[in-house]
Design an enzyme around this catalytic site. Structure first.
Site, PDB file in Angstrom:
ATOM      1  N   LYS A 213       0.841  -1.194   0.000  1.00 22.63           N
ATOM      2  CA  LYS A 213       0.000   0.000   0.000  1.00 22.63           C
ATOM      3  C   LYS A 213       0.886   1.259   0.000  1.00 22.63           C
ATOM      4  O   LYS A 213       0.700   2.162  -0.798  1.00 22.63           O
ATOM      5  CB  LYS A 213      -0.912  -0.029   1.236  1.00 22.63           C
ATOM      6  CG  LYS A 213      -1.854   1.145   1.318  1.00 22.63           C
ATOM      7  CD  LYS A 213      -2.825   0.985   2.480  1.00 22.63           C
ATOM      8  CE  LYS A 213      -3.580   2.275   2.713  1.00 22.63           C
ATOM      9  NZ  LYS A 213      -4.521   2.193   3.827  1.00 22.63           N
ATOM     10  N   GLY A 274      -4.952  -1.853   4.982  1.00 19.51           N
ATOM     11  CA  GLY A 274      -4.143  -2.985   4.526  1.00 19.51           C
ATOM     12  C   GLY A 274      -4.810  -4.330   4.804  1.00 19.51           C
ATOM     13  O   GLY A 274      -4.881  -5.198   3.939  1.00 19.51           O
ATOM     14  N   ARG A 275      -5.331  -4.486   6.008  1.00 23.08           N
ATOM     15  CA  ARG A 275      -5.914  -5.786   6.374  1.00 23.08           C
ATOM     16  C   ARG A 275      -7.302  -5.988   5.776  1.00 23.08           C
ATOM     17  O   ARG A 275      -7.925  -7.020   5.986  1.00 23.08           O
ATOM     18  CB  ARG A 275      -5.920  -5.942   7.895  1.00 23.08           C
ATOM     19  CG  ARG A 275      -6.576  -4.792   8.647  1.00 23.08           C
ATOM     20  CD  ARG A 275      -6.208  -4.842  10.120  1.00 23.08           C
ATOM     21  NE  ARG A 275      -6.676  -3.677  10.861  1.00 23.08           N
ATOM     22  CZ  ARG A 275      -5.992  -2.542  10.998  1.00 23.08           C
ATOM     23  NH1 ARG A 275      -4.828  -2.399  10.400  1.00 23.08           N
ATOM     24  NH2 ARG A 275      -6.473  -1.538  11.707  1.00 23.08           N
ATOM     25  N   HIS A 391      -5.817 -33.216  17.494  1.00 19.19           N
ATOM     26  CA  HIS A 391      -4.748 -34.081  17.985  1.00 19.19           C
ATOM     27  C   HIS A 391      -3.590 -33.275  18.553  1.00 19.19           C
ATOM     28  O   HIS A 391      -2.499 -33.802  18.743  1.00 19.19           O
ATOM     29  CB  HIS A 391      -4.287 -34.998  16.857  1.00 19.19           C
ATOM     30  CG  HIS A 391      -5.414 -35.835  16.327  1.00 19.19           C
ATOM     31  ND1 HIS A 391      -5.755 -37.040  16.875  1.00 19.19           N
ATOM     32  CD2 HIS A 391      -6.321 -35.575  15.356  1.00 19.19           C
ATOM     33  CE1 HIS A 391      -6.813 -37.527  16.236  1.00 19.19           C
ATOM     34  NE2 HIS A 391      -7.186 -36.651  15.308  1.00 19.19           N
ATOM     35  N   LYS A 511       9.170  -0.604  14.185  1.00 20.68           N
ATOM     36  CA  LYS A 511       9.788  -0.262  12.897  1.00 20.68           C
ATOM     37  C   LYS A 511      10.837   0.827  13.076  1.00 20.68           C
ATOM     38  O   LYS A 511      11.923   0.757  12.512  1.00 20.68           O
ATOM     39  CB  LYS A 511       8.713   0.267  11.928  1.00 20.68           C
ATOM     40  CG  LYS A 511       7.763  -0.760  11.386  1.00 20.68           C
ATOM     41  CD  LYS A 511       6.922  -0.108  10.298  1.00 20.68           C
ATOM     42  CE  LYS A 511       5.728  -0.955   9.945  1.00 20.68           C
ATOM     43  NZ  LYS A 511       4.806  -0.295   9.036  1.00 20.68           N
TER      44      LYS A 511
HETATM   45  O1  LIG Z   1       1.064  -2.721   2.180  1.00 20.27           O
HETATM   46  P1  LIG Z   1       2.138  -2.125   3.010  1.00 20.27           P
HETATM   47  O2  LIG Z   1       2.109  -0.624   2.982  1.00 20.27           O
HETATM   48  O3  LIG Z   1       3.483  -2.650   2.578  1.00 20.27           O
HETATM   49  O4  LIG Z   1       1.916  -2.528   4.489  1.00 20.27           O
HETATM   50  C1  LIG Z   1       1.991  -3.850   4.925  1.00 20.27           C
HETATM   51  C2  LIG Z   1       1.580  -4.018   6.374  1.00 20.27           C
HETATM   52  O5  LIG Z   1       2.539  -3.427   7.207  1.00 20.27           O
HETATM   53  C3  LIG Z   1       2.232  -2.567   8.265  1.00 20.27           C
HETATM   54  O6  LIG Z   1       3.217  -2.658   9.206  1.00 20.27           O
HETATM   55  C4  LIG Z   1       0.867  -2.665   8.875  1.00 20.27           C
HETATM   56  O7  LIG Z   1       0.907  -3.055  10.215  1.00 20.27           O
HETATM   57  C5  LIG Z   1      -0.085  -3.548   8.133  1.00 20.27           C
HETATM   58  O8  LIG Z   1      -1.387  -3.099   8.379  1.00 20.27           O
HETATM   59  C6  LIG Z   1       0.169  -3.554   6.657  1.00 20.27           C
HETATM   60  O9  LIG Z   1      -0.756  -4.410   6.030  1.00 20.27           O
END
Ligand SMILES: O=P(O)(O)OC[C@H]1O[C@H](O)[C@H](O)[C@@H](O)[C@@H]1O
Length: 549
Positions: A213, A274-275, A391, A511
């Protein structure tokens, strides 16, 4: 503004909340065994069916009164208005001032959804058409690699929402996929992921889809650079990149900087989290695998559930019921987790996907007004497909000391008809829900004439709650419906808790710290370490022992 939640009465002071607390004290020891004995029709009454999904919630520790109070809670927190606000394009992601419109990704062409006065549905369909045309070209072999070879390998490079969704859905819809295409997913910044995914592939036949994204995520950019080097090592010409790399992103500038032609970029919008994005262009790898028609069938399934969620009365509304019953365990019984247990091998990545969907959305400790909450929010989501989990970890669910509400998901029909497998699979699913609910008491064992009644270890107390969701067959539509069900369940719960389910600031700190540590691990000179003593020591040890390329 009602949607910001700032003016809302604190959750624990709502009439319905107080009533639920009282009701919990009165009913917490009720046994499922008793509830079923008292009402012979419970297993029919405490069920609902919509858009082809049958939802049995009878094996929950709820009475009609519990459900009525939970419904009252939904009203008091303004769930109806909140749903309308989301579908109406209001900026309900308040910390980022963004609309939340994954529902627009599956809206039919003639629908109008406005963001800042602009109808976004035509743009959505433009991208879908572009994806479809590209997918068709790759699938038919018309899109060729730089040396004229047909593309046989698709590698999606992405992480988080740009990986888990397409990967989960690709596994889920594998039955519908083109078996001549190798579709793989590389996410981890651990170089092993890339190395193993590509070791048996020919770069001439490999197409990378860089999905991000933001197009700044360190894992994805590192993997994409490695992929570029891997491609160039074999093809030795920069112009080859255009044939072997496409991008999915909201950030055209970064895509261009990376060297991917924006003509080969598939866009989406900041109002798609994103999710919540795998039914946007982030699903390009999936679309290439299963074909545009199946992808659109999946979108139609999503949309059916969206419409159900938006319009069905709350008493018959699947995501509302699932969400509210979850609140009952999370906030009153103190349950910490929810197990999602699909009895369907193709759904093997569902729980990993739902972990991000649910935990990244509702793992928040401040409410929308920025105050610390004085109640529990998002649960821990986990699970494995049945029967494997039986299991491994089910023992703890049956006889452990923790309350773990379970969601069983099954299908009447198998896609791979190999008698007697499916009967055995589904018998196990039904049996597990039954065993969890009713157990086996010492009295029952005694009545059966079993000498084991004297052994406490043999007793299963039961009263372990579960939901069962049954659908006909794992079609693309069914997958869309199930995913939308969980998306909206998360929404319902986030609304009750008055949190912003659409940001993820907690992810950022790690990060930032990693960015600081990278040069400390790499520098030739001894770095001046200003961390705590543990972190300093770990960095030193790594520097001493790392392998030098
Ligand atoms: O699609 P991107 O910008 O690479 O992000 C990828 C992912 O990384 C982040 O750290 C977020 O926690 C996620 O919500 C996201 O889906």
């Amino acid at each position: 503004m009602a949607t910001t939640g700032t003016s809302r009465t604190p959750l624990t002071q709502l009439e319905s909340w107080k009533a639920l607390e009282e009701h919990y004290q009165k009913t917490k020891d009720i046994e499922l065994r008793t509830l079923f004995a008292e009402d012979a029709t419970r297993g029919e009454r405490f069920t609902t069916e919509a858009v082809g999904l049958y939802y049995d919630y009878s094996k929950n520790r709820v009475t009609s009164e519990t459900l009525a109070l939970l419904q009252k809670l939904a009203q008091e927190v303004g769930l109806r208005e909140r749903i309308d606000a989301m579908f109406g394009g209001e900026k309900i992601n308040i910390t980022e001032q963004r609309a939340v419109l994954h529902v627009a990704l599956r809206a039919p062409k003639d629908q109008t959804i406005l963001v800042d006065g602009q109808n976004v549905v035509p743009e959505v369909h433009e991208v879908l058409d572009k994806m479809s045309a590209f997918s068709d070209r790759v699938r038919s072999g018309e899109w060729k690699g730089y040396t004229g070879k047909r593309i046989r390998n698709i590698i999606n490079i992405g992480i988080g929402g740009s990986d888990l969704g397409p990967d989960m859905a690709y596994q889920a819809l594998r039955y519908y996929s083109d078996r001549d295409l190798n579709v793989r997913f590389v996410s981890n910044v651990d170089g092993t992921h890339f190395a193993e995914a590509t070791r048996d592939l020919n770069p001439e036949e490999t197409l990378f889809i860089v999905s991000s994204k933001t197009f700044t995520t360190i894992e994805t950019m590192t993997n994409a650079r490695t992929a570029r080097a891997w491609t160039l090592k074999a093809l030795k010409d920069e112009t080859a990149i255009a044939r072997h790399f496409v991008a999915v992103s909201t950030n055209a500038e970064e895509v261009q900087k990376f060297g991917i032609d924006t003509a080969n970029m598939f866009g989406f919008w900041d109002w798609v989290g994103g999710r919540y994005s795998y039914d946007s262009a982030i699903g390009l790898s999936l679309m290439i695998a299963i074909g545009p028609e199946n992808f659109r069938r999946m979108l139609a399934g999503f949309h059916e559930m969206d419409e159900h969620f938006r319009t069905a009365p709350f008493e018959r509304n699947l995501p509302v019921l699932l969400g509210l019953i979850g609140i009952w365990y999370n906030n009153f019984f103190g349950a910490q987790t929810v197990a999602v247990l699909p009895y369907e091998q193709y759904l093997k990545k569902l729980s990993a996907y739902l972990q991000q969907l649910d935990m990244e959305s509702n793992g928040k400790h401040v409410n929308e007004a920025g105050q610390d909450v004085n109640y529990q929010t998002g649960p821990i989501i986990w699970g494995q497909p049945g029967t494997n989990g039986q299991h491994a970890f089910y023992q703890l669910i049956h006889q452990g000391t923790k309350l773990i509400p379970c969601d069983f998901i099954g299908f009447y029909q198998s896609l791979n008809i190999l008698p007697p497998h499916h009967d055995l699979l589904i018998a196990n699913m039904i049996a597990q829900a039954e065993a969890l609910a009713f157990g086996k008491t010492a009295e029952e064992l005694k009545a059966e004439g079993s000498p084991e009644y004297q052994i406490p270890h043999r007793v299963c107390k039961g009263n372990r709650p579960s939901n069962t969701i049954f659908a006909e067959r794992l079609t693309p539509e069914a997958l869309g419906k199930i995913i939308a069900l969980y998306e909206h369940k998360v929404f319902v719960q986030g609304t009750v808790w008055n949190i912003d389910s659409f940001d993820q600031w907690g992810v950022e700190l790690g990060k930032v710290l990693a960015k600081r540590i990278i040069p400390e691990l790499q520098s030739e000179q001894e770095p001046e370490l200003k961390h705590d003593s543990s972190t300093n020591q770990l960095i030193q040890r790594y520097r001493q022992h790392k392998n030098h390329a």
